[in-house]
Design an enzyme around this catalytic site. Structure first.
Site, short mmCIF file in Angstrom:
data_model
loop_
_atom_site.label_atom_id
_atom_site.label_comp_id
_atom_site.label_asym_id
_atom_site.label_seq_id
_atom_site.Cartn_x
_atom_site.Cartn_y
_atom_site.Cartn_z
N ASN A 180 0.94 -1.18 0.07
CA ASN A 180 0.14 0.04 0.03
C ASN A 180 0.96 1.38 0.06
OD1 ASN A 180 -1.65 2.05 0.56
ND2 ASN A 180 -2.21 1.36 2.66
N TRP A 181 0.89 1.80 -1.21
CA TRP A 181 1.88 3.05 -1.33
C TRP A 181 1.36 4.32 -0.56
CZ3 TRP A 181 5.41 3.56 -6.06
CH2 TRP A 181 6.61 2.45 -6.07
N LYS A 182 0.16 4.31 -0.27
CA LYS A 182 -0.48 5.71 0.37
C LYS A 182 -0.18 6.66 -0.53
CE LYS A 182 0.07 3.35 4.71
NZ LYS A 182 0.08 3.43 6.32
N HIS A 187 -9.45 1.09 4.63
CA HIS A 187 -8.42 1.13 5.29
C HIS A 187 -8.56 2.10 6.60
CE1 HIS A 187 -4.20 2.42 6.30
NE2 HIS A 187 -3.79 1.34 5.73
N GLU A 198 -7.12 4.52 7.55
CA GLU A 198 -6.73 5.70 7.30
C GLU A 198 -7.82 6.68 6.84
OE1 GLU A 198 -2.99 5.33 5.53
OE2 GLU A 198 -2.03 4.99 7.53
N GLU A 243 -5.68 -5.14 10.35
CA GLU A 243 -4.67 -4.04 10.70
C GLU A 243 -4.77 -3.23 12.03
OE1 GLU A 243 -2.39 -2.98 6.68
OE2 GLU A 243 -4.35 -1.79 6.84
N GLY A 253 2.51 1.55 10.85
CA GLY A 253 3.61 2.70 10.82
C GLY A 253 4.47 2.99 11.91
N SER A 266 3.19 -2.66 10.32
CA SER A 266 4.64 -2.79 10.58
C SER A 266 5.40 -4.12 10.12
CB SER A 266 4.93 -2.49 11.99
OG SER A 266 4.51 -1.21 12.50
N GLY A 292 2.65 -1.37 4.34
CA GLY A 292 2.74 0.20 4.04
C GLY A 292 4.17 0.60 3.71
N GLY A 293 4.81 1.06 4.68
CA GLY A 293 6.09 1.73 4.51
C GLY A 293 6.95 0.65 3.81
C1 PEP Z 1 -0.86 -0.12 6.11
O1 PEP Z 1 -1.00 1.06 6.12
O2 PEP Z 1 -1.68 -0.73 5.53
C2 PEP Z 1 0.23 -0.58 6.74
C3 PEP Z 1 0.23 -1.97 6.92
O3 PEP Z 1 1.21 0.18 7.13
P1 PEP Z 1 2.80 -0.24 7.74
O4 PEP Z 1 3.20 -1.38 7.08
O5 PEP Z 1 3.66 0.86 7.32
O6 PEP Z 1 2.53 -0.25 9.13
#
Ligand code: PEP
Length: 252
Positions: free
Chosen positions: A13-15, A96, A98, A167, A173, A212, A233-234
């Site tokens: 997920n590149w957000k 998601h 967010e 999640e 994050g 994470s 994500g990251g």
């Molecule tokens: C996400 O936002 O879907 C996610 C899992 O982020 P991260 O891996 O950065 O925690």
């Protein structure tokens, strides 16, 4: 996006990250993923990058990060499922945390988005997860099951694949992750809920863990029962961070 019965899926997920200068990174990820056919890999990129990404890596799964619940209409600034498909996407994330938080998306709206996306031909990753205070109050499982009750599409018949991403909001994050026991208990509860909800069709629904995930913790996360992959994500932004996660999934 086709699914063997619960082959592992690793989706990035590149957000709100990614410009045309990052297409080369997607190409590296796609090329390396092709050499690991035991795992499904996808990247959900910003809507404006979908078309260029899909053209750059034919055959590799490019997705969006959200869709509107309506097929078309007066919805300024929104993106429809058919627009994503038209641009070359094969899947989308919905719900998601967010978006649930910043855009006040209700379970009902998330369900409508998932149903529209699936009906239009997009595979869906539907996110659920609890905030820290709910985890600390011991109510994480009941909260997530209530979210599923409200947001799972009613039927999967004849639709592209659905995945559910668990999640925990406090793990996104932050570098914090639940214990293996906590992930196992949550995924087992989600598995049972999905099997009860869809009967036989539920067996094809993959349950991803997200929050994470990194190359260093991926092997132990993928070893947990009922973890069918990850939403990342990251660590999905750079091939050097993402590919070790894909390799860990392929090794299971
Ligand atoms: C996400 O936002 O879907 C996610 C899992 O982020 P991260 O891996 O950065 O925690």
């Amino acid at each position: 996006m086709t699914t063997d019965m619960r082959r592992k899926l690793v989706a990035g997920n590149w957000k709100m990250h990614g410009l045309s200068s990052d297409l080369a990174e997607i190409a590296v990820i796609a090329a390396a993923s092709k050499r690991l056919p035991a795992v499904d890999v996808a990247l959900c990129v910003p809507a404006v990058l979908v078309e260029r990404a899909a053209r750059a890596v034919p055959g590799f799964a490019i997705g969006g990060q959200d869709v509107h619940h309506a097929e078309q209409g007066a919805h300024t600034g929104n993106v429809s499922a058919r627009m994503l498909l038209d641009a070359g996407a094969v899947l989308t994330i919905v719900g998601h945390s967010e978006r649930r938080d910043a855009h006040r998306e209700s379970d009902e709206e998330v369900r409508a988005k998932a149903e529209t996306a699936l009906a239009c031909g997009l595979a869906v990753i539907l996110c659920v997860g609890e905030p820290l205070e709910i985890r600390e109050a011991g109510a994480a499982v009941q909260t997530v099951l209530a979210q599923l009750d409200g947001s799972l599409p009613r039927s999967l018949a004849g639709r592209p694949p659905l995945a559910v991403a668990y999640e925990p909001i406090w793990a996104i994050g932050t570098g914090k992750i639940p214990t293996g026991e906590e992930i196992a208990a949550m995924h087992a509860a989600i598995r049972k809920h999905i099997d009860d909800h869809y009967s036989d069709a539920g067996a094809a629904v993959r349950i991803l863990y997200g929050g994470s995930v990194k190359g260093s913790n991926a092997p132990e996360i993928f070893a947990i029962a009922d973890v069918d992959g990850a939403l990342v994500g990251g660590a999905s932004l750079k091939a050097t961070d993402f590919l070790p996660i894909v390799e860990a999934a392929a090794a299971r």
